[in-house]
Design a protein around this motif. Structure first.
Motif, PDB file in Angstrom:
ATOM      1  N   PHE A  15       5.601  16.545  21.026  1.00 38.39           N
ATOM      2  CA  PHE A  15       4.813  17.692  20.751  1.00 38.39           C
ATOM      3  C   PHE A  15       5.433  18.765  21.337  1.00 38.39           C
ATOM      4  N   PRO A  16       5.332  19.932  20.474  1.00 39.34           N
ATOM      5  CA  PRO A  16       6.290  21.144  20.799  1.00 39.34           C
ATOM      6  C   PRO A  16       5.602  21.962  21.916  1.00 39.34           C
ATOM      7  N   ILE A  17       5.544  21.334  22.916  1.00 40.98           N
ATOM      8  CA  ILE A  17       4.803  21.896  24.591  1.00 40.98           C
ATOM      9  C   ILE A  17       5.743  21.758  25.634  1.00 40.98           C
ATOM     10  N   THR A  18       5.882  22.827  26.165  1.00 44.60           N
ATOM     11  CA  THR A  18       6.476  22.864  27.325  1.00 44.60           C
ATOM     12  C   THR A  18       5.688  23.215  28.595  1.00 44.60           C
ATOM     13  N   LEU A  19       5.645  22.512  29.584  1.00 44.53           N
ATOM     14  CA  LEU A  19       4.816  22.602  30.663  1.00 44.53           C
ATOM     15  C   LEU A  19       5.427  23.557  31.792  1.00 44.53           C
ATOM     16  N   ILE A  20       4.900  24.618  31.808  1.00 45.42           N
ATOM     17  CA  ILE A  20       5.602  25.525  33.143  1.00 45.42           C
ATOM     18  C   ILE A  20       4.847  25.157  34.517  1.00 45.42           C
ATOM     19  N   CYS A  21       5.357  24.906  35.609  1.00 43.92           N
ATOM     20  CA  CYS A  21       4.652  24.684  36.786  1.00 43.92           C
ATOM     21  C   CYS A  21       5.057  25.737  37.624  1.00 43.92           C
ATOM     22  N   GLU A  22       4.282  26.734  38.093  1.00 50.80           N
ATOM     23  CA  GLU A  22       4.673  27.972  38.922  1.00 50.80           C
ATOM     24  C   GLU A  22       4.143  27.504  40.187  1.00 50.80           C
ATOM     25  N   GLN A  23       5.277  27.538  41.177  1.00 48.43           N
ATOM     26  CA  GLN A  23       4.917  27.190  42.488  1.00 48.43           C
ATOM     27  C   GLN A  23       4.234  25.865  42.668  1.00 48.43           C
ATOM     28  N   VAL A  24       4.168  24.924  41.868  1.00 49.65           N
ATOM     29  CA  VAL A  24       3.821  23.533  42.209  1.00 49.65           C
ATOM     30  C   VAL A  24       4.554  22.874  43.259  1.00 49.65           C
ATOM     31  N   LEU A 158      -3.577  19.030  28.514  1.00 44.31           N
ATOM     32  CA  LEU A 158      -2.666  18.455  27.480  1.00 44.31           C
ATOM     33  C   LEU A 158      -3.332  17.293  26.561  1.00 44.31           C
ATOM     34  N   TYR A 159      -4.310  16.714  26.912  1.00 43.56           N
ATOM     35  CA  TYR A 159      -5.095  15.871  25.885  1.00 43.56           C
ATOM     36  C   TYR A 159      -5.632  16.422  24.908  1.00 43.56           C
ATOM     37  N   GLU A 160      -6.376  17.498  25.454  1.00 42.04           N
ATOM     38  CA  GLU A 160      -6.813  18.462  24.212  1.00 42.04           C
ATOM     39  C   GLU A 160      -6.059  19.124  23.382  1.00 42.04           C
ATOM     40  N   ILE A 161      -4.906  19.557  23.765  1.00 42.93           N
ATOM     41  CA  ILE A 161      -3.847  20.281  22.877  1.00 42.93           C
ATOM     42  C   ILE A 161      -3.176  19.297  21.861  1.00 42.93           C
ATOM     43  N   THR A 162      -2.833  17.959  22.326  1.00 41.71           N
ATOM     44  CA  THR A 162      -2.169  16.851  21.858  1.00 41.71           C
ATOM     45  C   THR A 162      -3.020  16.435  20.669  1.00 41.71           C
ATOM     46  N   LYS A 163      -4.605  16.306  21.014  1.00 40.68           N
ATOM     47  CA  LYS A 163      -5.494  16.129  20.011  1.00 40.68           C
ATOM     48  C   LYS A 163      -5.729  16.821  18.799  1.00 40.68           C
ATOM     49  N   GLN A 164      -5.519  18.155  19.294  1.00 46.13           N
ATOM     50  CA  GLN A 164      -5.661  19.056  18.116  1.00 46.13           C
ATOM     51  C   GLN A 164      -4.386  19.028  17.268  1.00 46.13           C
ATOM     52  N   LEU A 165      -3.219  19.023  17.914  1.00 46.14           N
ATOM     53  CA  LEU A 165      -1.954  18.999  17.124  1.00 46.14           C
ATOM     54  C   LEU A 165      -1.685  17.821  16.377  1.00 46.14           C
ATOM     55  N   LYS A 166      -2.411  16.740  16.745  1.00 42.33           N
ATOM     56  CA  LYS A 166      -2.069  15.526  16.020  1.00 42.33           C
ATOM     57  C   LYS A 166      -2.549  15.471  14.488  1.00 42.33           C
TER      58      LYS A 166
END
Length: 166
Positions: A15-24, A158-166
């Motif tokens: 999927f065209p998703i980038t996950l940015i983790c700020e200060q994790v 991410l589950y909700e995003i990928t569910k919508q993008l499928k």
């Protein structure tokens, strides 16, 4: 009969998703974010901050997914957000604010890649990034707590995003 890892028939999908983790900065959280990124087929995982612990504690929870998930480490999350916005990404921050929209009411666009920003385990997404975000979303909570672990929140989103993008 329960299936093992070798007998599942999931279709690999990206999927065209980038996950940015700020200060994790919690090693088990970082390892779990690798597993989550792999499970949801995201294109890139970017860790931003001062000290990102890539060691034994991280690899124990990642279950070797750090070897297959494209990822980078950058110092400045704000610079990453600006770069991705310039490339046409829709920047969405996962944070509860006075203007955030419930995840269940948000429609994710299929017109541009998505940069999802999750924040520090204690302080969340920084205000400068919230100000630059195209949208700020939150997960509705029904108990007395107003937040959840960054990995759980990222997984639900991410589950909700990928569910919508499928």
């Amino acid at each position: 009969m329960q299936l093992d890892h070798y007998s599942t028939s999931f279709n690999k999908q990206n999927f065209p998703i980038t996950l940015i983790c700020e200060q994790v900065s919690n090693a088990p959280n970082i390892g779990s974010l690798f597993r989550t990124a792999d499970a949801f087929g995201i294109e890139n995982l970017i860790f931003c901050g001062d000290a990102i612990p890539f060691g034994r504690h991280m690899t124990k929870t990642s279950r070797s997914t750090e070897k297959v998930v494209p990822h980078t480490i950058r110092k400045d999350a704000l610079a990453v957000v600006l770069e991705l916005k310039a490339k046409g990404y829709i920047v969405i921050s996962l944070e509860i604010t006075d203007k955030s929209i419930a995840l269940t009411h948000f429609n994710f666009s299929t017109e541009a890649p998505i940069a999802l920003v999750v924040g520090d385990e204690n302080f969340g997404v920084s205000q400068p990034i919230l100000d630059l975000s195209d949208a700020v979303i939150h997960i509705d909570m029904f108990g007395q707590n107003s937040s959840m672990n960054v990995v759980q929140a990222a997984s639900i989103t991410l589950y909700e995003i990928t569910k919508q993008l499928k």
